[in-house]
Enzyme design. Structure first.
Site, PDB file in Angstrom:
ATOM      1  CG  HIS A   1      22.878 -14.125 -22.872  1.00  0.00           C
ATOM      2  ND1 HIS A   1      21.549 -14.337 -23.193  1.00  0.00           N
ATOM      3  CD2 HIS A   1      22.971 -12.837 -22.480  1.00  0.00           C
ATOM      4  CE1 HIS A   1      20.882 -13.214 -22.970  1.00  0.00           C
ATOM      5  NE2 HIS A   1      21.709 -12.298 -22.552  1.00  0.00           N
TER       6      HIS A   1
ATOM      7  N   GLY B   1      28.113 -21.499 -10.069  1.00  0.00           N
ATOM      8  CA  GLY B   1      27.742 -20.092 -10.199  1.00  0.00           C
ATOM      9  C   GLY B   1      28.901 -19.251 -10.712  1.00  0.00           C
TER      10      GLY B   1
ATOM     11  CB  ILE C   1      28.796 -28.192  -9.055  1.00  0.00           C
ATOM     12  CG1 ILE C   1      29.230 -27.444 -10.324  1.00  0.00           C
ATOM     13  CG2 ILE C   1      28.641 -29.668  -9.344  1.00  0.00           C
ATOM     14  CD1 ILE C   1      30.608 -27.829 -10.836  1.00  0.00           C
TER      15      ILE C   1
ATOM     16  CB  THR D   1      28.752 -22.830  -1.819  1.00  0.00           C
ATOM     17  OG1 THR D   1      28.472 -21.535  -2.354  1.00  0.00           O
ATOM     18  CG2 THR D   1      30.106 -23.309  -2.282  1.00  0.00           C
TER      19      THR D   1
ATOM     20  CD  GLU E   1      20.378 -22.941  -4.425  1.00  0.00           C
ATOM     21  OE1 GLU E   1      19.178 -22.569  -4.399  1.00  0.00           O
ATOM     22  OE2 GLU E   1      20.999 -23.141  -5.482  1.00  0.00           O
ATOM     23  CG  MET E   2      21.155 -16.933  -3.508  1.00  0.00           C
ATOM     24  SD  MET E   2      22.006 -15.363  -3.503  1.00  0.00           S
ATOM     25  CE  MET E   2      20.768 -14.300  -4.215  1.00  0.00           C
ATOM     26  CD  GLU E   3      22.661 -19.471  -7.705  1.00  0.00           C
ATOM     27  OE1 GLU E   3      22.788 -20.351  -6.814  1.00  0.00           O
ATOM     28  OE2 GLU E   3      23.153 -18.347  -7.600  1.00  0.00           O
TER      29      GLU E   3
ATOM     30  CG  ASP F   1      27.568 -19.499   4.301  1.00  0.00           C
ATOM     31  OD1 ASP F   1      27.740 -19.954   3.151  1.00  0.00           O
ATOM     32  OD2 ASP F   1      26.549 -18.871   4.622  1.00  0.00           O
TER      33      ASP F   1
HETATM   34  N1  HPA Z   1      22.595 -17.487   1.359  1.00  0.00           N
HETATM   35  C1  HPA Z   1      22.330 -17.563   0.052  1.00  0.00           C
HETATM   36  N2  HPA Z   1      23.121 -18.195  -0.792  1.00  0.00           N
HETATM   37  C2  HPA Z   1      24.228 -18.778  -0.305  1.00  0.00           C
HETATM   38  C3  HPA Z   1      24.552 -18.730   1.038  1.00  0.00           C
HETATM   39  C4  HPA Z   1      23.687 -18.062   1.915  1.00  0.00           C
HETATM   40  O1  HPA Z   1      23.927 -17.988   3.127  1.00  0.00           O
HETATM   41  N3  HPA Z   1      25.720 -19.409   1.200  1.00  0.00           N
HETATM   42  C5  HPA Z   1      26.098 -19.839  -0.016  1.00  0.00           C
HETATM   43  N4  HPA Z   1      25.189 -19.473  -0.939  1.00  0.00           N
END
Ligand code: HPA
Length: 237
Positions: A4, A20, A88, A90, A181-183, A206
């Site tokens: 990839h 991301g 890096i 959010t 977050e998700m990673e 957020d």
């Molecule tokens: N959830 C999952 N991943 C995120 C969020 C969230 O509220 N904000 C930034 N990444």
């Protein structure tokens, strides 16, 4: 090239920053690195290598979620001999003592993903940041004057942005988890298993309790602070 990533060996630095969003990778290359060249455009998942204060640094988009992240981080470490990976990104704040625009250094990453159930035959595994990277980032946060809004602790990597039970984050928050977050759980697991060092540095974009919003200027300033912290950490290790 790897499956990839369309780069030759040597095109990618030993230390890679991973946002991301691939357009963030391009933005970092254009605004924070010197002499950056693009080594990957496959699937629009941009990767660049340049220098920061004379040190060779790469920045590679990961996409969203653990499965996408694992593809890129695994190829970086296995095929391009990457030694240090700093995510890096959010996150959402899930506690009242964490504010929007704060910086989180993820000590460990809980997850709703099944990756480690699969890898560890149904037993638990605790995805953990590299201590040297974490310690260096903390010291740099101090030097940069960020400690008044930097938190160090566990985070949560969910598989779903939408759709899960509203009480999920609150349950983890009760046990000291700072943000979602998700990673990161994918990063910490893959790096540990492949012999590389990893850390997630996150800014709070957020707030899941207060639902506070940030202006684009505030997001820009927060991102710049995180980039300075990540780059100063990257060249100090
Ligand atoms: N959830 C999952 N991943 C995120 C969020 C969230 O509220 N904000 C930034 N990444």
């Amino acid at each position: 090239m790897s499956t990839h990533i369309n780069a030759a060996k040597g095109d990618i630095a030993e230390t890679v920053l991973m946002p991301g969003d691939p357009l963030r990778a391009r933005y970092v290359a254009e605004n924070f690195l010197e002499g950056a060249t693009c080594y990957n455009e496959v699937r629009g998942m941009y990767g660049y290598t340049g220098t920061y204060k004379g040190h060779k640094i790469s920045v590679q988009g990961s996409g969203m979620g653990i499965p996408s992240f694992l593809i890129y981080v695994t190829e970086l470490i296995n095929e391009y001999d990457v030694k240090n990976v700093i995510r890096i990104g959010t996150c959402g704040a899930i506690r009242e003592d964490v504010n929007i625009r704060d910086i989180l250094l993820g000590v460990s990453a809980n997850t709703t993903s099944n990756i480690n159930k699969t890898r560890f035959l149904g037993y638990d595994y605790c995805p953990t940041a590299d201590f040297n990277l974490l310690n260096t980032a903390y010291k740099k946060a101090d030097e940069l004057g960020f400690l008044d809004h930097t938190h160090v602790g566990p985070i949560l990597s969910t598989d779903e942005f939408y759709g899960h039970d509203e009480g999920l984050e609150a349950m983890y928050a009760k046990y000291g988890v700072l943000g979602v977050e998700m990673e990161a759980a994918g990063l910490y697991t893959a790096a540990a298993g492949l012999g590389a060092k990893a850390l997630a540095i996150l800014t709070v974009s957020d707030h899941l309790i207060t639902h506070e919003q940030t202006s684009s200027e505030e997001r820009e300033k927060t991102f710049t602070d995180m980039m300075n912290l990540a780059l100063e950490t990257a060249i100090a290790i």
